[in-house]
Design an enzyme around this catalytic site. Sequence first.
Site, PDB file in Angstrom:
ATOM      1  N   ASP A 222      -7.582   0.884  13.171  1.00  0.00           N
ATOM      2  CA  ASP A 222      -7.998  -0.086  12.152  1.00  0.00           C
ATOM      3  C   ASP A 222      -9.340  -0.616  12.638  1.00  0.00           C
ATOM      4  OD1 ASP A 222      -7.160  -1.546   9.644  1.00  0.00           O
ATOM      5  OD2 ASP A 222      -7.589  -3.249  10.917  1.00  0.00           O
TER       6      ASP A 222
ATOM      7  N   GLY B   2     -20.572  -4.190   6.134  1.00  0.00           N
ATOM      8  CA  GLY B   2     -19.856  -3.458   7.183  1.00  0.00           C
ATOM      9  C   GLY B   2     -20.137  -1.971   7.103  1.00  0.00           C
TER      10      GLY B   2
ATOM     11  N   LYS C 143       1.888  -3.651  10.920  1.00  0.00           N
ATOM     12  CA  LYS C 143       0.516  -3.684  11.417  1.00  0.00           C
ATOM     13  C   LYS C 143       0.550  -4.306  12.806  1.00  0.00           C
ATOM     14  CE  LYS C 143      -3.708  -2.922   9.518  1.00  0.00           C
ATOM     15  NZ  LYS C 143      -4.138  -1.910   8.579  1.00  0.00           N
TER      16      LYS C 143
ATOM     17  N   GLY D  40     -17.332   2.074   6.098  1.00  0.00           N
ATOM     18  CA  GLY D  40     -18.517   1.648   5.353  1.00  0.00           C
ATOM     19  C   GLY D  40     -19.672   2.626   5.459  1.00  0.00           C
TER      20      GLY D  40
ATOM     21  N   GLY E  79     -19.150   0.355   9.476  1.00  0.00           N
ATOM     22  CA  GLY E  79     -18.352   0.957  10.554  1.00  0.00           C
ATOM     23  C   GLY E  79     -17.821   2.309  10.128  1.00  0.00           C
TER      24      GLY E  79
ATOM     25  N   THR F 205     -10.122   7.396   3.756  1.00  0.00           N
ATOM     26  CA  THR F 205     -10.250   6.011   3.266  1.00  0.00           C
ATOM     27  C   THR F 205     -11.565   5.866   2.499  1.00  0.00           C
ATOM     28  OG1 THR F 205      -9.008   5.175   5.146  1.00  0.00           O
ATOM     29  CG2 THR F 205     -10.285   3.557   3.923  1.00  0.00           C
TER      30      THR F 205
ATOM     31  N   LYS G 153       0.840  -1.211   0.000  1.00  0.00           N
ATOM     32  CA  LYS G 153       0.000   0.000   0.000  1.00  0.00           C
ATOM     33  C   LYS G 153       0.873   1.259   0.000  1.00  0.00           C
ATOM     34  CE  LYS G 153      -3.517  -0.518   2.687  1.00  0.00           C
ATOM     35  NZ  LYS G 153      -4.600  -0.469   3.689  1.00  0.00           N
TER      36      LYS G 153
END
Length: 378
Positions: free
Chosen positions: A123, A188, A88, A193, A190, A158, A76
């Site tokens: 995340d 999703g 991560k 989304g 959240g 995002t 990424k």
Amino acid sequence: MNTVTSQWKAVDIFTQIREHEQVVFCNDEKTGLKAIIAIHNTTLGPALGGCRMYPYVAVEDALFDVLRLSKGMTYKCLAADVDFGGGKAVIIGDPRKDKTPELFRAFGQFVESLNGRFYTGTDMGTTPDDFVHAMKETNCIVGVPEEYGGSGDSSVPTALGVIYGIQATNKVIWGSDELHGKTYAIQGLGKVGRKVAKRLLEEGADLYVCDINEAAVEEIVSYGKKLGAGVKIVHGTEIYGTDADIFVPCAFGNVINDDTIYVLKVKAIVGSANNQLLDVRHGQMLREKGILYAPDYIVNAGGLIQVADELYGPNKERVLQKTKTIYSTLLHIYSRAEADHITTIEAANRFCEERLQQRSRRNNFFTHRKRPKWDIRR
Ligand SMILES: NC(=O)C1=CN([C@@H]2O[C@H](COP(=O)(O)OP(=O)(O)OC[C@H]3O[C@@H](n4cnc5c(N)ncnc54)[C@H](O)[C@@H]3O)[C@@H](O)[C@H]2O)C=CC1
Ligand SMILES: O=C(O)CCC(=O)C(=O)O
């Protein structure tokens, strides 16, 4: 001595982490913290990647997840052209029950112990406020609220990147990047989304939605009603078999697998979830089925672009401009896949691996002492 060593199967662990520079298991009895930090590659700079909180059933599941997620971050960063490497973290726990300030402070201490080799933020399952606790222990935290000196909620860019991804995909399939007149199936609702859902509804699209959080579903249904748009609720695996035009996975990974591919009827898949393909061969299966797949790490780079920008002092306009490039990068990947007769994920991987080779000529393994420019907020 030999018997004990063989019982631990240490060799297996090193086989599993063979592509990674460093994997750190973090255990704090007092707070109950059990976390794994994985640093995949620091050729471009210190590792950067969010911290997921999830009630993994087995430690192996958490390790599998963090290894794949951190590798994805290297790609990424390369695709988005930011000066960070891939890393991560995962915290093993239920975000609805197990969060405490102390747990995040303990996590912050482990991040600090890496002495600038790993930067982290939100995340799935974590929010910017969680990291306000972690930042009491380390400066290597990104994406905290603006009033704490961070760039704020990274799910905003995002979600914007996902919208650019859908527009580029619509352009390739239907010749126009308009969002309206199509139906999208969003899994999703959240942080990411729900923002994607709202934007699509504002543009006049219809939606299928699903989330295990009923309040999140209710919020989108009411928003749709207010705008006079169609929102249909589906449950669990029903989301894979809808007659939507585009599937938008915004919850968890591995959703494109042997079980789901056969029920998918959509023309394309574009979403924020990391690691959507269980395996690269699922990219080939999608291609054979005529489903256009927007590689996850190309489309969901908006959050990374924002938190990486903290290196220079957050600047919303710069983040916006860079996030916009997701549209052209994705078009480039689509046309390269077409020209080379390969899958879109293979085209994206090649694009990133070529960039990594070029960068490897001037950079190498990251140590903080050598390159102090990464002193965010120090
Ligand atoms: N937040 C960000 O800026 C970025 C997020 N991503 C990825 O996007 C995905 C979503 O991230 P966030 O929105 O931040 O996470 P989040 O934790 O805010 O939202 C995830 C949503 O998925 C729902 N969910 C969980 N299990 C489900 C199931 N079985 N069926 C339907 N819904 C389910 C949850 O209830 C929650 O509403 C994750 O895979 C994350 O790694 C990727 C890049 C950046
Ligand atoms: O969005 C973030 O806060 C960091 C980037 C990241 O972890 C991701 O893109 O998955």
